[in-house]
Scaffold this active site. Structure first.
Site, PDB file in Angstrom:
ATOM      1  N   HIS A  50      57.030 -37.388  52.200  1.00 53.41           N
ATOM      2  CA  HIS A  50      56.854 -37.508  53.648  1.00 53.41           C
ATOM      3  C   HIS A  50      56.087 -36.343  54.232  1.00 53.41           C
ATOM      4  O   HIS A  50      56.154 -35.228  53.711  1.00 53.41           O
ATOM      5  CB  HIS A  50      58.226 -37.600  54.331  1.00 53.41           C
ATOM      6  CG  HIS A  50      58.983 -38.825  53.939  1.00 53.41           C
ATOM      7  ND1 HIS A  50      58.663 -40.083  54.407  1.00 53.41           N
ATOM      8  CD2 HIS A  50      60.041 -38.990  53.106  1.00 53.41           C
ATOM      9  CE1 HIS A  50      59.496 -40.968  53.877  1.00 53.41           C
ATOM     10  NE2 HIS A  50      60.336 -40.339  53.086  1.00 53.41           N
ATOM     11  N   ARG A 313      71.096 -43.604  48.197  1.00 49.99           N
ATOM     12  CA  ARG A 313      70.848 -42.259  48.730  1.00 49.99           C
ATOM     13  C   ARG A 313      72.191 -41.597  49.052  1.00 49.99           C
ATOM     14  O   ARG A 313      73.153 -42.277  49.393  1.00 49.99           O
ATOM     15  CB  ARG A 313      70.051 -42.311  50.046  1.00 49.99           C
ATOM     16  CG  ARG A 313      68.683 -42.876  49.945  1.00 49.99           C
ATOM     17  CD  ARG A 313      68.632 -44.367  50.074  1.00 49.99           C
ATOM     18  NE  ARG A 313      68.107 -44.841  51.312  1.00 49.99           N
ATOM     19  CZ  ARG A 313      68.131 -46.119  51.707  1.00 49.99           C
ATOM     20  NH1 ARG A 313      68.681 -47.024  50.936  1.00 49.99           N
ATOM     21  NH2 ARG A 313      67.629 -46.478  52.866  1.00 49.99           N
TER      22      ARG A 313
END
Lengths: 490, 130, 433
Positions: A50, A313
């Site tokens: 990201h 996650r």
């Protein structure tokens, strides 16, 4: 066995930390309960590096995301894994969403993200021709990129081992005894005991359990399961960069992205009701990600799906009553524990964990320094790791040289991805060698093509059997009792 | 003349890939069955098959036998003609334990007179020496 | 890269299609032929098809797969045709037209023995066969344990290497491969607990339902599919659900079946990576190249045959088609093929899923149209139309998607053909003539 540092967890965080610390004269070990590195969250995720506009300004996430993103260019070249700075778009489809995009832009600037800009619908369509006509504008971040997460972890971990880090796989930590008079923790594991002056808890989904073992700060890791679907490489023109929708409380939403191997990846979903080691795909999950993704790219070709998978996650929460999760912790937990000195927690490493990892390593190193640990540079440190040379991408002249040097480059085993026997054999004998079919798959891409191993499975099984000198019936898919075959019939 | 029960049954012929659906009249005498007539068979072999299938069904067995010192570990084999259907698993037991030395030639007899049927088991391909 | 080798015809694939095409081309008089085969031995998929049922049409005998293949391998050797095994084609490129109006084709091949080579050829025959549809493409939800195989992979393990993949097997798909493997695995001591078929009928030969399923008392459920896979390291079971007439899952019909192996026999797809890479037009209905009655693809001098064009049920028809292809390639090389190209389209009419060929380029010789129906129909008329006029009708008691059909266009029919041909299935109530 005595070490200065014991890192629990050989995922992206643990591996980056191990490699970074291996540049110092320290004895380091990395421990993982699985049979290979990168088998937790690092195995199944979006693979996005990201840009760093998402995290709250001044949070640890924000600082480490932006710094980590920068570090990927040099890291990928030094240890030889694929990293492509494709750029990313966060796309707005309504006026409301346009405001969100504007907010992200402001936030990104505060976080120090370079070259961010808002592009209008026309420019967006010129960059990404398949995007829905309903798109109004997007936040374009040229610094965002993609990796193959398990390829990267393997490369980084091998670099750490080259520089002296000892890797203990299939080693599960059961309990941790406090520092003794000599200043060593004792880690009691499924193999033998390991003594270490410092412990770095990078245990991903199990970071809360490891903290509890040490008597350190309590928090609660809840797995958030995400399902994905992979489209055939013939769909690669659908997206050239990472395409996001505007984020919600549940996370960054469903994205459409190219992968480093030219597939198109769609996902993830967000299922909070799952268990830590249980990654199954569901009919509803698969339908959900397609439905959502089609907001970005209409009419996704379902006939071109070649595979689906899911990964979890690690979302961190404060511990509420009855040990149930309380308030969500919205930042990384990277700190030397207040009460347990020498114990460093690296927990709640959820998105942007992958992007931040090289910077997490720098940060952990600085924490160690603050504790007074002597960190002299190792003069023998070698940042370079040479991976396996891929046949498919080599120019004709180089292909001929490879075959000269190693005739097994002359036999293609995985026809869909053009992977040769030489590459598969090298993957078994590598510094952190493949032990099973999935290990070969992660290191070479064999079995990832459109036939998904239909043609090459028998051949790769034979190669593993031969190279590891084990009978065919002992070859597994991914360790433990995942045997491919039942018995010999003749 | 006793009135033995007679049933009309559908039977698919398996002699060739046509798979003709036949109508067979069967007379039952306790556990014994006898075919009285066959209809809708596409060719005479179908009628023969129906009679045989009811009284003493047979099958060709195709399987593999281990090869010693061959370029490949197995040789495909078949029974040179059909053997009684109820002996298939017994035949498999025997062939599972058998082995033949390379080189093997297609048509070569691997085992004579399997289970006293007078039928041989023959190789279906060539296998060279390692 | 070595570039010395020049051939008249290169044949990609040494299975039944490639072998028959090679023999036909040599018998037509072409000299420089080579077969390129990626496996260690010639024979293609027939090497692992140890069951019988091959050759009834072509040889008038019932042979096993390896015996059928050996007939052609022997012939290839007797005819002195060159072949390279353990050699794979990496790339095909088709050049511009030269002064003889020919387009040279360059084929890059790779092998351990000879390294990287570029072979030049006048004509090419694509005979790559097909591959199996996967679990990933079916999107069956659940975990990803060991023990999930395509039927072909299991067939290879059992028949060529001597390994049993598991002991308790569930098979998805009642096509011939699934049925054959059900019998094979049972004979080798495994328990086939269930065969699950999505449709209401089997895609395989009825003969196989009897001799592979009924004879071994294996449960076979039509209108059922697998909706979940269970198991952490190894398959522990599957969830089986019923579907309605529209193939939609019926809620609440889930049933757990314990097993350690899931075998997928859910379809074959012609292998055309190489065809796509050199720009050959494919037919979406077959996933194979568009061909004319001589088995020539959209690129002049490139021919195709066998499962690479469309998936066959009987190898005898593969052989017939491949002989035609080999002969055509030979005539092309000998410049005996007329350059007049009529491009008469052959269309799939009512209830027909696809036809081979998709185009007819010459009407000087009778030819065969091979096709498949979309569903099962009884007491039908198979009709051919040209210019909206019915030119031929043949009665058939039953037609099924699992059994390929053929339609002869005879000398008498040829004169009735004008701008197009449509093949259709007419139901008895539609017969107005």
């Amino acid at each position: 066995m005595k070490y200065d540092i014991a890192i629990i967890g050989a995922g992206i965080s643990g591996s980056c930390i191990a490699r970074y610390l291996s540049q110092f004269k320290l004895s380091i070990c990395m421990i993982d309960k699985e049979s290979d590195v990168s088998c937790g969250t690092s195995k199944a995720n979006s693979g996005i590096i990201h840009a760093g506009y998402d995290p709250e300004p001044n949070s640890l996430m924000a600082k480490l995301n932006v710094r980590g993103n920068e570090l990927y260019s040099s890291l990928s070249k030094e240890v030889h894994f694929t990293f492509k700075r494709t750029g990313s778009h966060v796309i707005a489809f309504t006026e409301e969403e346009k405001k969100v995009v504007q907010d992200l832009f402001e936030r990104g600037k505060k976080n120090g993200v370079k070259d961010l800009r808002i592009v209008n619908a026309e420019e967006l369509r010129s960059m990404e021709s398949s995007v829905s006509p309903d798109a109004l504008c997007s936040l374009y971040a040229p610094s965002a990129g993609i990796i193959s997460p398990y390829e990267a972890v393997w490369a980084i971990a091998e670099s750490a081992v080259i520089n002296g880090v000892k890797l203990f796989l299939e080693t599960e930590v059961y309990s941790i005894s406090p520092r003794d008079e000599q200043g060593y923790f004792s880690l009691h594991t499924s193999q033998s005991d390991i003594r270490s002056r410092y412990i770095i808890n990078a245990a991903g989904l199990y970071a809360d359990a490891v903290n509890a073992m040490a008597g350190a700060r309590q928090f609660c890791i809840q797995p958030r399961k995400g399902e994905y679907s992979l489209l055939d490489t013939k769909c690669c023109s659908l997206a050239k960069s990472v395409l996001f929708q505007t984020p919600t409380d549940a996370g960054k939403g469903v994205l459409v992205t190219p992968t480093v191997d030219y597939n198109i990846l769609i996902g993830p979903s967000a299922d909070e009701k799952s268990e830590k080691d249980f990654n199954a795909t569901t009919r509803s999950g698969q339908e959900y990600i397609f439905e959502k993704a089609e907001k970005t790219i209409p009419d996704l070709p379902r006939r071109s799906i070649i595979n689906s998978f899911s990964g979890s996650r690690a979302i961190a929460y404060e511990c509420g009553e009855d040990g149930k999760p309380g308030k969500k912790i919205n930042d990384f937990i990277i700190e030397e524990d207040e009460s347990i000195k020498g114990f460093i927690t690296v927990g709640g490493i959820t998105s942007p964990g992958l992007a931040s990892a090289p910077a997490i390593a720098e940060y952990v190193s600085s924490l160690l320094e603050k504790t007074g640990l002597e960190m002299r540079l190792n003069p023998d440190y070698n940042p370079v790791r040479k991976g396996i040379e891929v046949f498919k991408d080599a120019p004709p002249q180089r292909k001929e040289e490879l075959i000269e040097e190693n005739p097994l480059y002359g036999r293609i085993i995985c026809r869909c991805e053009m992977i040769t026997e030489a590459e598969i054999v090298q993957s078994v004998h590598s510094i952190i060698g493949a032990k099973d079919l999935d290990g070969v798959k992660r290191r070479t891409r064999a079995q990832m093509g459109r036939c998904q191993g239909g043609f090459c499975l028998p051949r790769i099984t034979e190669i593993i059997s031969r190279e590891k000198n084990i009978p065919m019936i002992s070859v597994t898919k991914n360790g433990r009792s995942s045997f491919i075959l039942h018995s010999k019939t003749r | 003349m006793t009135d033995l029960p007679v049933t009309q049954e559908q039977m698919t012929c398996i002699i060739c890939p046509m798979g003709c659906s036949m109508e067979v009249l069967i007379e039952h005498n306790g556990l014994d069955k006898k075919v009285l007539s066959v209809r809708d068979n596409g060719c005479p072999r179908g009628e023969q098959y129906a009679y045989k299938e009811v009284s003493h069904p047979t099958r060709t067995l195709t399987t593999t036998v281990a090869v010693r010192n061959g370029e490949v570990p197995l040789v495909p084999v078949k029974t040179s003609s059909e053997i009684p259907k109820h002996l298939l698993f017994n035949a498999m037991e025997i062939l599972r334990r058998a082995a033949v030395e390379a080189p093997v030639e297609c048509g070569q007899v691997i085992l004579k007179d399997i289970l006293g049927t007078a039928v041989s088991v023959v190789a279906c391909s060539d296998v060279g020496k390692k | 890269m070595k570039q010395d080798f020049c051939y008249d015809i290169i044949i990609i694939g040494g299975g039944p299609a490639g072998l028959a095409a090679a023999c036909a081309a040599r018998e037509q008089g072409v000299e420089r032929i080579v077969i390129i085969e990626r496996d260690l031995h010639l024979g293609g998929i027939l090497q692992q098809c140890i069951h019988n049922g091959f050759g009834l049409h072509h040889f008038g005998e019932e042979l096993t797969g390896p015996e059928y293949a050996l007939r052609f391998i022997t012939k290839v050797k007797e005819l002195g045709i060159e072949y390279k095994t353990d050699t794979i084609v990496l790339d095909i490129s088709v050049g511009e037209k030269n002064c003889f109006n020919e387009r040279q084709k360059a084929v890059t091949v790779l092998s351990v023995k000879e390294g990287l080579q570029q072979l030049q050829t006048n004509a090419l025959i694509l005979a790559m066969g097909c591959r199996e549809r996967t679990r990933g493409a079916l999107v069956i939800p659940g975990t990803r344990p060991a023990g999930i195989f395509t039927a072909g992979a299991v067939q290879r393990f059992v028949n060529m290497e001597g390994y049993l993949p598991g002991k308790k097997i569930v098979i998805l798909g009642s096509g011939d491969i699934g049925l054959i493997m059900a019998r094979r695995l049972t004979l080798e001591g495994a328990e086939v607990k269930l065969i699950c078929e999505l449709m209401s009928f089997s895609a395989g030969l009825t003969r196989n339902i009897v001799q592979c399923v009924e004879n071994f008392n294996i449960p076979l459920k039509f209108n059922h599919t697998i909706t979940k896979i269970h198991g952490k390291d190894r398959v522990e079971g599957v969830t089986v659900s019923r579907v309605d007439a529209h193939r939609k899952i019926i809620e609440g019909s889930d049933e757990f079946v314990e097993c350690d192996t899931l075998l997928l026999s859910v379809g074959l797809i012609p292998e055309n990576e190489l065809s796509v890479s050199c720009g050959i037009a494919l037919d979406a209905a077959t996933s194979g190249p568009v061909v004319n009655e001589r088995m020539q693809t959209s690129i002049e001098g490139v021919f195709a045959c066998g499962n690479a064009v469309h998936v066959h049920d009987l190898v005898d028809f593969v052989t017939e088609e491949s002989i035609r292809s080999g002969k055509s390639a030979a005539l092309y090389v000998q410049k005996n093929i007329q350059s007049a190209v009529l491009r008469i389209p052959v269309r799939s009419g009512n209830r027909v899923r696809y036809t081979i060929p998709q185009f007819v380029d010459s009407l000087d010789q009778p030819f065969k149209i091979l096709f498949r129906t979309a569903d099962e129909y009884r007491n039908v008329n198979i009709c051919a139309y040209s210019n909206n006029k019915k030119i031929k009708a043949v009665k058939k008691k039953i037609v099924r998607p699992g059994e390929m059909l053929s339609f002869e266009i005879t000398d008498a029919d040829l004169i009735k053909i004008q701008h197009d041909i449509t093949v259709a299935i007419e139901l008895p109530e539609e017969d107005v003539d």
